[in-house]
Design an enzyme around this catalytic site. Structure first.
Site, PDB file in Angstrom:
ATOM      1  N   ASN A   7       2.768  -0.206  -4.829  1.00 55.37           N
ATOM      2  CA  ASN A   7       2.962  -1.153  -3.758  1.00 55.37           C
ATOM      3  C   ASN A   7       2.700  -2.595  -4.310  1.00 55.37           C
ATOM      4  OD1 ASN A   7       3.136  -2.679  -1.545  1.00 55.37           O
ATOM      5  ND2 ASN A   7       1.565  -1.622  -0.328  1.00 55.37           N
ATOM      6  N   ARG A  88       7.192   1.393  -2.777  1.00 51.43           N
ATOM      7  CA  ARG A  88       7.275   0.821  -1.304  1.00 51.43           C
ATOM      8  C   ARG A  88       7.958  -0.223  -1.103  1.00 51.43           C
ATOM      9  NH1 ARG A  88       3.215  -3.035   2.204  1.00 51.43           N
ATOM     10  NH2 ARG A  88       4.298  -2.591   4.027  1.00 51.43           N
ATOM     11  N   HIS A 176       6.244  -1.208   8.702  1.00 52.84           N
ATOM     12  CA  HIS A 176       5.163  -0.412   9.019  1.00 52.84           C
ATOM     13  C   HIS A 176       5.994   1.145   9.205  1.00 52.84           C
ATOM     14  CE1 HIS A 176       1.800  -3.185  10.302  1.00 52.84           C
ATOM     15  NE2 HIS A 176       1.965  -3.017   9.040  1.00 52.84           N
ATOM     16  N   ARG A 235      -1.444 -13.412  12.269  1.00 50.84           N
ATOM     17  CA  ARG A 235      -0.166 -13.650  12.784  1.00 50.84           C
ATOM     18  C   ARG A 235      -0.064 -13.725  14.404  1.00 50.84           C
ATOM     19  NH1 ARG A 235       2.291  -8.559   9.677  1.00 50.84           N
ATOM     20  NH2 ARG A 235       2.342  -9.447   7.515  1.00 50.84           N
ATOM     21  N   GLU A 378       0.247   6.049   4.082  1.00 48.37           N
ATOM     22  CA  GLU A 378       1.208   5.820   3.520  1.00 48.37           C
ATOM     23  C   GLU A 378       1.762   6.019   2.328  1.00 48.37           C
ATOM     24  OE1 GLU A 378       0.147   1.720   5.440  1.00 48.37           O
ATOM     25  OE2 GLU A 378       2.451   1.335   5.406  1.00 48.37           O
TER      26      GLU A 378
END
Ligand code: AMP
Length: 392
Positions: A7, A88, A176, A235, A378
């Site tokens: 990633n 990813r 996601h 965020r 993940e």
């Protein structure tokens, strides 16, 4: 047999060597502050953490350093039977609805999609380019957006002028997705039924929610970018876009300043001064009114999405909590489920309080909706997807 999962971020490389069959992570590591003078490297093997500080100028140097750690500290990649590298990739646009073998054409498409994910895709590409140079095995791209390519047009299309939206590719891509897919599949297996209406709450530093019917995503809270939806660590999540016009016209801020404000200085951090949920709880428990209000806003937004997705799906069988906050924060889960009491949801408090790495039910058997805690993984999902591609 193993897969190296990478990633790659703008100044970091996160990696895991995973056995896709057993699910075991043989080695886990992170290179941070690449190109920032002194980089920090962590490599964990057999439960032992090895840490280094080295000047690593770019991702190529970073990955070369990591490969050397595999050689000197272990596990040696050749002996670990490395079969593939899984990357990813954040934005797959409308091109990718599943993982793909990385060919020169795929690589170029990921680059073409960069304007839709300027913070992520170029960084993901750097990882892909250096890894393909250094590791002579098949490389597979796994897209964060792929699971949401099944969204019906009514959920994916904004009510924005059609010509403008299509010209600039402005629509709901979600994010996601690897986690939402992994968790919803785990739920299906756990419950033993495929005909399920599920809401998956991925509550980590980034947070998103999806509605999944019979294994297919029908709506999700993240949109063109991961900014939309739930309140997150830093965020805003949903906000009237006119706030941007207002900050431009009245506040005199430029686009980059507003981007930074919405993505990095808002959410829990902007409301409570801390982006880490544990720190927000500590403040709230110490009587900090802003932190308590931050939690209320956070919970309110989640509950609002649950209600709207239950309506969109015409019913609800399962709510699944996952990621750092979803898996570990029993108080937060209590607050969410308490607010849904009127719809017949009831929590089993002792089950909710238990910590664990296994999927588990935290609602009572009488609850109108089954509430589960589902650990996400993940990296394992990426490793399995990579193996599936190369076995084809
Ligand atoms: P993630 O992005 O999935 O790694 O999740 C990170 C978030 O999980 C941070 O906000 C952490 O504060 C939160 N988190 C981790 N452990 C706990 C815990 N025991 N209680 C509350 N929040 C937690």
């Amino acid at each position: 047999m193993t897969v190296l999962v990478i990633n790659s971020g703008s100044s970091s490389i996160k990696y895991q060597l995973v056995d896709p069959e057993s699910g075991e992570a043989l080695a886990v590591g992170l290179v941070e502050q690449i190109g920032e003078g002194s980089s920090h490297i962590k490599h964990t093997y057999r439960g032992e953490k090895h840490e280094f500080d080295e000047p690593l100028a770019d991702h190529g140097e970073g990955l070369r350093y990591v490969l050397n750690l595999f050689d000197t500290i272990g596990p040696k990649l050749s002996e670990a039977g490395i079969k593939a590298v899984g990357h990813r990739v954040v934005q797959g646009g409308n091109h990718f609805d599943s993982p793909v073998l990385i060919t020169p054409e795929v690589r170029d498409l990921v680059e073409e999609l960069s304007p839709l994910a300027p913070l992520h895709n170029p960084a993901n590409l750097r990882g892909i380019d250096v890894a393909r140079d250094l590791l002579d095995v098949p490389h597979v791209a796994v897209f964060d957006t792929a699971f949401f390519q099944t969204l019906p047009e009514e959920a994916a299309r904004y009510a924005l002028n059609r010509e403008v939206a299509d010209k600039y590719g402005i629509r709901r891509y979600g994010a996601h997705g690897t986690s939402h897919q992994f968790v919803s599949e785990s739920v299906t297996e756990y419950v033993g039924r495929t005909d399920l209406k599920q809401i998956v709450l991925h509550l980590g530093n980034g947070a998103s929610v999806s509605a999944v019917v019979n294994g297919k995503a029908v709506d999700t809270s993240m949109g063109l970018t991961p900014l939309e939806g739930l309140v997150m660590g830093t965020r805003t999540g949903d906000i009237d876009p006119a706030a941007i016009f207002h900050l431009r016209r009245v506040g005199g801020m430029n686009v980059d300043e507003i981007d930074n404000l919405f993505n990095k200085q808002s959410g829990l951090k902007g409301l409570a001064g801390e982006n880490d949920m544990r720190a927000v709880w500590a403040l709230a428990e110490g009587g900090d009114a802003h932190a308590r209000e931050g939690l209320d806003i956070y919970v309110h937004r989640i509950v609002k999405y649950i209600g709207s997705y239950a309506a969109v799906m015409g019913g609800l069988d399962v709510i699944a909590f996952t990621a750092g906050i979803g898996e570990n924060d029993d108080l937060l889960r209590t607050e969410v489920v308490e607010r849904l009491k009127g719809f017949g949801l009831t929590l089993d408090e002792s089950q909710n309080a238990i910590r664990g790495d296994e999927i588990r039910q935290i609602s009572t058997d009488e609850s109108s909706v089954q509430v589960l805690v589902v650990p996400t993984n993940e990296e394992l999902a990426i490793a399995r997807a990579a193996m599936e591609i190369i076995n084809k």
